[in-house]
Design a protein around this motif. Structure first.
Motif, PDB file in Angstrom:
ATOM      1  N   HIS C   6       6.715  43.831  14.890  1.00 13.31           N
ATOM      2  CA  HIS C   6       5.512  44.511  15.372  1.00 13.31           C
ATOM      3  C   HIS C   6       4.316  44.020  14.565  1.00 13.31           C
ATOM      4  O   HIS C   6       4.372  43.955  13.344  1.00 13.31           O
ATOM      5  N   LEU C  10      -1.507  46.302  14.666  1.00 11.99           N
ATOM      6  CA  LEU C  10      -1.319  47.214  15.793  1.00 11.99           C
ATOM      7  C   LEU C  10      -0.535  48.430  15.305  1.00 11.99           C
ATOM      8  O   LEU C  10       0.509  48.281  14.688  1.00 11.99           O
ATOM      9  N   ARG C  28      -1.657  43.575  21.991  1.00 10.92           N
ATOM     10  CA  ARG C  28      -0.676  42.960  21.092  1.00 10.92           C
ATOM     11  C   ARG C  28      -1.087  41.536  20.727  1.00 10.92           C
ATOM     12  O   ARG C  28      -0.999  41.123  19.571  1.00 10.92           O
TER      13      ARG C  28
END
Lengths: 177, 355, 247
Positions: C6, C10, C28
């Motif tokens: 990830h 974000l 993203r």
């Protein structure tokens, strides 16, 4: 001391600058002053005027309803303001641009000065306003003539500073009239 | 350090902003405030600051939102129709609690109206203007010196309360020249802005600057906080000047240019044996409610004099609350009431009251 | 192949976007680019009005929420205060190409050193599917129920083409997010746009052709196909300005 002065004429005659010279001279002698120009629609018609107040006291409205002194550089300027000059006041009028006969009709005391004509003979019509300020000083002692010299250096752009001696000569001419 | 100069009102505002530490100015041309924008274009770069002539008043106020949101002292200026365009941004600035200064050199309306002086944006400044429950602090200078000092103060108040402060001048005050003394403060007020969007530098939690809260309870909480802050401003920041009101035959409520006219009227009325007092609000919001209300104990007659069809008079009446009669005299269209007109109105009003 | 982590920039929370919407992907991609450039601490974003009005909740850096269309003006204010920061706006088509046309044109004209991510999905999403300035000819929306008729509603605006005419704009590219291959290309373009800003070269904008399955009344798969078959016909992908720019 409290003088309320309206200077009026056409754009290009140096009306607004002359008002500033009076205001700056007043500050240099420690007085309060306001300078309020005509702006807006009336400016577009080519006329120019400004309201100048010089006072020892705090100044209220910058807008003059009844001037002590009117400096009139054109006939329309005279016509616009002559009726509101105070009974105790006077008019300095450019008699090279306004007929002397017409000046006699004014209710107030009038000092006719052929300022534009004399200024032209001295080298430049733009000096006419200095002749008028000279006369103003003579009649009121509003400030010292030499204060105007300092004011000129503040008001005029750097490149015009070389003209100050000639402007002062015009002032002196006014002081003699 | 201080220096006394002859300067146009519009330029005095610009100089004040620079000396108050404003380094970001965003303008758009409109008469009668152009000298301020022109001044900034010349002197802001000299001061190491940023001047941008924006593509619209809307863009200019949003640039203020960005710059002030990023932690800078930022300002924009305009005149009435341009201030209308800025209302969207003003509401967002209020909602996001960003400190900013907006100068309104008022001209006459409605619509494009004219370019001559007016005080007809009072409602817009103190009763909303944009959408939502918010307040701006509105300062009303009356001379060149106050244009200077209240503009400096505007930045301090904005930072202190994270609010938008409006400086309410008018075409005459903006265009006229007057002797002004530039007094530099000894220590500039520096307010920490830990809330600003400056980049986290990976050293703190992120800052989100926003005015949007979809959840009703969350938004009500924000509104309650805003109202509490506004109440604090009302408690602490009211400014006014009161002259000769005790035992006056009539007290004139007037601000800005109208207050200057009233000073002259006080003298000429006195010569005719009429005692005129002056109540001059310096903060239009917060309005000096208590001081104006107390006039009922000092005089039998109150009159609001404005360059409008009657706007501040509503707040005067609310404050007086029916205890004494409140009259009104005003001119519109860019006309400025003359001293004689005001004096005639005073005589008329007093004649009526005596019956 | 390594498992993709990830992105740092974000937040690890669920978004409010509809299934099949491009916003989440765009977020993203932006976050990945910011991570790769190592600029998270110096990035300041501007959130728009529209479905992504609160995207400051999803990114980990400082952001300001702007009024509809005004993001380029807000970004101008921010960037002029912090010239060393990376400032970007995130705007939809109604925001950028209708109400905010003046702001985007003049930010580009001034050569503001900011980056704009322009999400073009040819519709107003948040307000329930009205006609956008980029709605295609014949496209049915809630305010063009019979399909956009150029005789009545005029023509869609090609913002990349328009902005590429402006001297202050140095890098303009239109990309799409309808499949993985194009998403990777989009990421490359967004990265280049940020690098253009880092190099202080001027204004950059990436127009991202995006999906809105909910308001298009399509399944996500069909929406992706509609971008490919219909939108890309009118909105040609490619670099409109700064093709040879080396950053």
């Amino acid at each position: 001391m409290n003088y309320e002065i309206i200077l009026a004429g056409f754009g290009g005659q140096g009306i607004l600058s002359a008002g500033r010279i009076i205001s700056v001279s007043a500050i240099l002698e420690g007085r309060n002053t306001t300078w309020f120009p005509s702006y807006g629609p009336e400016m577009r018609g080519g006329t120019a005027n400004c309201h100048v107040i010089v006072s020892d006291d705090e100044i209220g409205s910058p807008i003059i309803n009844n001037p002590d002194i009117l400096i009139a550089m054109t006939l329309p300027a005279l016509e616009k303001f002559e009726k509101v000059v105070r009974n105790t006041g006077f008019i300095i009028a450019d008699s090279s641009l306004i007929e002397e006969e017409r000046l006699k009709e004014a209710k107030s005391r009038v000092f006719p000065i052929k300022a534009t004509q004399i200024a032209g003979e001295m080298g430049h019509k733009a000096y006419a306003m200095l002749i008028m300020i000279g006369k103003l000083i003579k009649e009121t002692n509003i400030f010292k003539p030499e204060t105007v010299e300092k004011a000129l250096y503040e008001v005029l752009k750097q490149e015009l500073h070389k003209l100050v001696p000639e402007e002062m000569a015009a002032l002196s001419a006014g002081l003699e009239m | 350090m201080s220096e006394k100069v002859l300067i146009k009102g519009n330029e005095a505002i610009g100089e004040a902003a620079i000396r108050a530490g404003c380094r970001h100015y965003f303008g758009y041309p409109i008469t009668p405030q152009n000298e301020l924008t022109n001044y900034m274009s010349k002197y802001m770069p000299e001061a190491g600051g940023v001047f941008i002539q924006a593509e619209s008043e809307i863009a200019a106020i949003n640039m203020v939102y960005g710059a002030a949101g990023a932690g800078a002292r930022a300002m924009t200026s305009s005149s009435s129709p341009g201030i209308s365009l800025k209302q969207e941004g003003i509401s967002y600035i209020a909602g996001a609690e960003i400190p900013a200064v907006v100068v309104n050199v008022m001209r006459c309306g409605p619509g494009l109206g004219g370019i001559m002086p007016a005080q007809s944006d009072y409602f817009q400044a103190v009763k909303g203007g944009g959408h939502g429950d918010y307040r701006n602090i509105a300062l009303a200078p009356s001379n060149g010196q106050e244009l200077y000092e209240l503009t400096v103060k505007a930045f301090d108040l904005a930072d202190k309360y994270r609010m938008l402060v409006m400086v309410m001048a008018d075409g005459a005050l903006g265009q006229m020249m007057e002797n002004v003394e530039f007094r530099d403060r000894e220590e500039p007020l520096i307010v920490e802005k830990p809330w600003a969007a400056t980049g986290t530098g990976m050293k703190r939690e992120k800052n989100s600057i926003t005015s949007v809260y979809i959840n009703p309870d969350e938004l009500e909480t924000v509104n309650n906080r805003l109202q509490a802050k506004y109440h604090e401003v009302e408690e602490n920041e009211v400014m006014y000047e009161e002259i000769n009101c005790e035992g006056a035959d009539i007290v004139i409520c007037a601000y800005g240019l109208a207050a200057r006219l009233t000073r002259n009227v006080m003298k000429s009325a006195s010569a005719e044996g009429i005692k005129v007092g002056l109540m001059r609000p310096i903060t239009l919001w917060p309005f000096p409610k208590q001081a104006v209300g107390a006039l009922a104990e000092k005089t039998d007659t109150v009159m609001s004099v404005e360059l409008s069809a009657g706007q501040m008079v509503e707040d005067v009446r609310l404050a007086i609350n029916g205890k004494v009669p409140v009259h009104f005299y005003g001119r519109t269209g860019g006309n400025i009431p003359t001293q004689d007109e005001i004096l005639d109105k005073i005589k008329e009003v007093l004649g009526k009251e005596k019956k | 192949m390594p498992v993709r982590l990830h992105p740092e920039s974000l937040e690890n929370i669920t978004t409010h976007y509809c299934p099949g919407c491009s916003h989440g992907i765009a977020h993203r991609v932006i976050a990945e680019v910011i991570d790769e450039l190592g600029i998270e601490g110096s990035t300041i974003g501007i959130s728009p009005v529209g479905c992504s009005y609160n995207n400051y909740k999803y990114f980990t850096f400082d952001m300001l929420q702007a009024a509809h269309g005004r993001a380029p003006a807000v970004a101008t204010g921010v960037k002029r205060v912090h010239p060393e920061s990376i400032v970007f706006t995130y705007q939809g088509d109604g925001d950028l190409a209708a109400i905010g046309t003046a702001e985007i044109i003049h930010a580009a004209a001034r050569g503001e050193k900011i980056t704009t991510i322009f999400i073009n999905n040819a519709i107003y999403g948040m307000t329930s599917g009205q006609m956008a300035p980029t709605t295609l000819e014949g496209q049915v929306t809630t305010t063009s129920p019979l399909g956009r008729d150029p005789k009545v509603q005029g023509f869609p605006l090609k913002m990349s083409e328009i902005l590429s005419q402006i001297d202050g704009a140095v890098y303009i590219e239109r990309v799409s997010m309808h499949d993985v291959n194009h998403i990777l290309k989009a990421k490359k373009a967004i990265k280049k746009a940020f690098k253009v800003q880092l190099a202080g070269l001027g204004f950059s904008m990436i127009e991202v052709l995006s999906t809105c399955p909910t308001n298009w009344r399509m399944k996500p798969v069909d929406a992706a196909a509609w971008v490919k078959d219909t939108m890309m016909e009118y909105y040609k992908l490619g670099v409109y300005k700064g093709e040879d720019l080396e950053v």
